[in-house]
Design a protein around this motif. Structure first.
Motif, PDB file in Angstrom:
ATOM      1  N   GLN A 115      -4.444  -9.517 -55.241  1.00 25.92           N
ATOM      2  CA  GLN A 115      -4.379 -10.612 -54.277  1.00 25.92           C
ATOM      3  C   GLN A 115      -5.667 -11.423 -54.309  1.00 25.92           C
ATOM      4  N   ARG A 116      -5.508 -12.731 -54.390  1.00 29.23           N
ATOM      5  CA  ARG A 116      -6.655 -13.644 -54.364  1.00 29.23           C
ATOM      6  C   ARG A 116      -6.394 -14.729 -53.359  1.00 29.23           C
ATOM      7  N   PRO A 117      -7.172 -14.963 -52.377  1.00 27.07           N
ATOM      8  CA  PRO A 117      -8.286 -14.094 -52.021  1.00 27.07           C
ATOM      9  C   PRO A 117      -7.759 -12.761 -51.490  1.00 27.07           C
ATOM     10  N   ILE A 118      -8.621 -11.795 -51.492  1.00 27.81           N
ATOM     11  CA  ILE A 118      -8.211 -10.470 -51.043  1.00 27.81           C
ATOM     12  C   ILE A 118      -7.794 -10.541 -49.578  1.00 27.81           C
ATOM     13  N   GLU A 119      -6.554 -10.143 -49.326  1.00 29.42           N
ATOM     14  CA  GLU A 119      -6.002 -10.145 -47.975  1.00 29.42           C
ATOM     15  C   GLU A 119      -6.086  -8.736 -47.397  1.00 29.42           C
ATOM     16  N   ARG A 120      -6.046  -8.695 -46.111  1.00 36.43           N
ATOM     17  CA  ARG A 120      -6.056  -7.393 -45.429  1.00 36.43           C
ATOM     18  C   ARG A 120      -4.768  -6.649 -45.768  1.00 36.43           C
ATOM     19  N   ASN A 121      -4.895  -5.411 -46.180  1.00 34.46           N
ATOM     20  CA  ASN A 121      -3.740  -4.601 -46.541  1.00 34.46           C
ATOM     21  C   ASN A 121      -3.785  -3.318 -45.720  1.00 34.46           C
ATOM     22  N   GLU A 122      -3.022  -3.294 -44.638  1.00 38.13           N
ATOM     23  CA  GLU A 122      -2.989  -2.121 -43.764  1.00 38.13           C
ATOM     24  C   GLU A 122      -2.325  -0.923 -44.425  1.00 38.13           C
ATOM     25  N   ASN A 123      -1.433  -1.178 -45.383  1.00 37.17           N
ATOM     26  CA  ASN A 123      -0.698  -0.079 -46.008  1.00 37.17           C
ATOM     27  C   ASN A 123      -1.612   0.930 -46.673  1.00 37.17           C
ATOM     28  N   THR A 124      -2.697   0.446 -47.274  1.00 37.69           N
ATOM     29  CA  THR A 124      -3.593   1.385 -47.951  1.00 37.69           C
ATOM     30  C   THR A 124      -4.212   2.364 -46.955  1.00 37.69           C
ATOM     31  N   GLN A 125      -4.663   1.868 -45.818  1.00 42.18           N
ATOM     32  CA  GLN A 125      -5.268   2.754 -44.816  1.00 42.18           C
ATOM     33  C   GLN A 125      -4.240   3.688 -44.204  1.00 42.18           C
ATOM     34  N   ILE A 126      -3.042   3.195 -43.971  1.00 41.33           N
ATOM     35  CA  ILE A 126      -1.971   4.048 -43.434  1.00 41.33           C
ATOM     36  C   ILE A 126      -1.677   5.189 -44.402  1.00 41.33           C
ATOM     37  N   LEU A 127      -1.583   4.875 -45.688  1.00 40.40           N
ATOM     38  CA  LEU A 127      -1.299   5.909 -46.684  1.00 40.40           C
ATOM     39  C   LEU A 127      -2.436   6.908 -46.811  1.00 40.40           C
ATOM     40  N   VAL A 128      -3.680   6.438 -46.717  1.00 39.56           N
ATOM     41  CA  VAL A 128      -4.832   7.353 -46.754  1.00 39.56           C
ATOM     42  C   VAL A 128      -4.771   8.306 -45.567  1.00 39.56           C
ATOM     43  N   ASN A 129      -4.488   7.774 -44.382  1.00 41.88           N
ATOM     44  CA  ASN A 129      -4.397   8.616 -43.181  1.00 41.88           C
ATOM     45  C   ASN A 129      -3.259   9.619 -43.296  1.00 41.88           C
ATOM     46  N   LEU A 130      -2.131   9.161 -43.810  1.00 43.59           N
ATOM     47  CA  LEU A 130      -0.981  10.046 -43.991  1.00 43.59           C
ATOM     48  C   LEU A 130      -1.304  11.152 -44.992  1.00 43.59           C
ATOM     49  N   LEU A 131      -1.926  10.781 -46.082  1.00 37.22           N
ATOM     50  CA  LEU A 131      -2.320  11.746 -47.109  1.00 37.22           C
ATOM     51  C   LEU A 131      -3.281  12.797 -46.534  1.00 37.22           C
ATOM     52  N   GLN A 132      -4.218  12.354 -45.738  1.00 35.30           N
ATOM     53  CA  GLN A 132      -5.187  13.267 -45.125  1.00 35.30           C
ATOM     54  C   GLN A 132      -4.486  14.307 -44.250  1.00 35.30           C
ATOM     55  N   GLU A 133      -3.498  13.884 -43.495  1.00 34.54           N
ATOM     56  CA  GLU A 133      -2.783  14.827 -42.624  1.00 34.54           C
ATOM     57  C   GLU A 133      -1.864  15.748 -43.416  1.00 34.54           C
ATOM     58  N   ILE A 134      -1.275  15.235 -44.468  1.00 34.90           N
ATOM     59  CA  ILE A 134      -0.381  16.064 -45.288  1.00 34.90           C
ATOM     60  C   ILE A 134      -1.155  17.187 -45.968  1.00 34.90           C
ATOM     61  N   ILE A 135      -2.331  16.896 -46.500  1.00 34.28           N
ATOM     62  CA  ILE A 135      -3.077  17.938 -47.223  1.00 34.28           C
ATOM     63  C   ILE A 135      -3.896  18.836 -46.309  1.00 34.28           C
ATOM     64  N   CYS A 136      -3.978  18.500 -45.036  1.00 34.74           N
ATOM     65  CA  CYS A 136      -4.695  19.353 -44.078  1.00 34.74           C
ATOM     66  C   CYS A 136      -3.919  20.659 -43.900  1.00 34.74           C
ATOM     67  N   GLU A 137      -4.519  21.756 -44.310  1.00 34.12           N
ATOM     68  CA  GLU A 137      -3.856  23.067 -44.270  1.00 34.12           C
ATOM     69  C   GLU A 137      -3.497  23.503 -42.849  1.00 34.12           C
ATOM     70  N   GLU A 138      -4.181  22.956 -41.847  1.00 32.02           N
ATOM     71  CA  GLU A 138      -3.874  23.312 -40.455  1.00 32.02           C
ATOM     72  C   GLU A 138      -2.513  22.775 -40.025  1.00 32.02           C
ATOM     73  N   ASN A 139      -2.079  21.667 -40.622  1.00 34.01           N
ATOM     74  CA  ASN A 139      -0.779  21.091 -40.285  1.00 34.01           C
ATOM     75  C   ASN A 139       0.313  21.862 -41.012  1.00 34.01           C
ATOM     76  N   THR A 140       1.206  22.437 -40.242  1.00 31.64           N
ATOM     77  CA  THR A 140       2.276  23.250 -40.810  1.00 31.64           C
ATOM     78  C   THR A 140       3.594  22.492 -40.874  1.00 31.64           C
ATOM     79  N   HIS A 141       3.770  21.532 -39.970  1.00 30.23           N
ATOM     80  CA  HIS A 141       5.035  20.801 -39.855  1.00 30.23           C
ATOM     81  C   HIS A 141       4.748  19.353 -39.483  1.00 30.23           C
ATOM     82  N   PHE A 142       5.775  18.536 -39.608  1.00 27.11           N
ATOM     83  CA  PHE A 142       5.748  17.213 -39.010  1.00 27.11           C
ATOM     84  C   PHE A 142       7.168  16.869 -38.587  1.00 27.11           C
ATOM     85  N   ARG A 143       7.244  15.920 -37.686  1.00 24.99           N
ATOM     86  CA  ARG A 143       8.544  15.416 -37.261  1.00 24.99           C
ATOM     87  C   ARG A 143       8.441  13.919 -37.093  1.00 24.99           C
ATOM     88  N   PHE A 144       9.574  13.276 -37.059  1.00 23.73           N
ATOM     89  CA  PHE A 144       9.593  11.835 -36.855  1.00 23.73           C
ATOM     90  C   PHE A 144       9.742  11.549 -35.366  1.00 23.73           C
TER      91      PHE A 144
END
Length: 112
Positions: free
Chosen positions: A82-111
């Motif tokens: 993207q030019r100019p670089i636009e704000r992309n919230e999806n990247t941060q959402i995916l990083v946060n989601l990834l962090q919670e998925i790989i956290c061994e303390e989290n055993t489950h999730f629900r919607f």
């Protein structure tokens, strides 16, 4: 839609994901392979006796993390183009989601 992460029976973080990113996530192969299980909250806890549906992360945690990483890579590639670089919230959402998925303390999730 909201991903509500659980540490056993305790709720942890929640992450809100909107369309079309949500569509990309729910159509991943690993999410389709996760078992949606119905369990009863132990009577000793708040809302005890209530049945809830949730997904068990323990067996497929890293497969789901791999699929989320692929989506993240795609979003970063889009953001880089993207030019100019636009704000992309999806990247941060995916990083946060990834962090919670790989956290061994989290055993489950629900919607939510």
């Amino acid at each position: 839609m909201e991903f509500l992460f659980m540490k056993g029976w305790d709720y942890g973080k929640s992450i809100v994901v909107r369309s079309p990113l949500l569509k990309d996530i729910v159509t991943t192969q690993s999410l389709a392979q996760l078992k949606n299980i119905t369990e009863t909250i132990p009577k000793s806890l708040e809302d005890g006796g209530e049945e809830i549906d949730r997904f068990d992360l323990r067996d497929k945690r890293y497969q789901l993390a791999t699929d989320i990483t692929i989506l993240l890579t795609n979003e970063l590639t889009k953001a880089n183009r993207q030019r100019p670089i636009e704000r992309n919230e999806n990247t941060q959402i995916l990083v946060n989601l990834l962090q919670e998925i790989i956290c061994e303390e989290n055993t489950h999730f629900r919607f939510g």
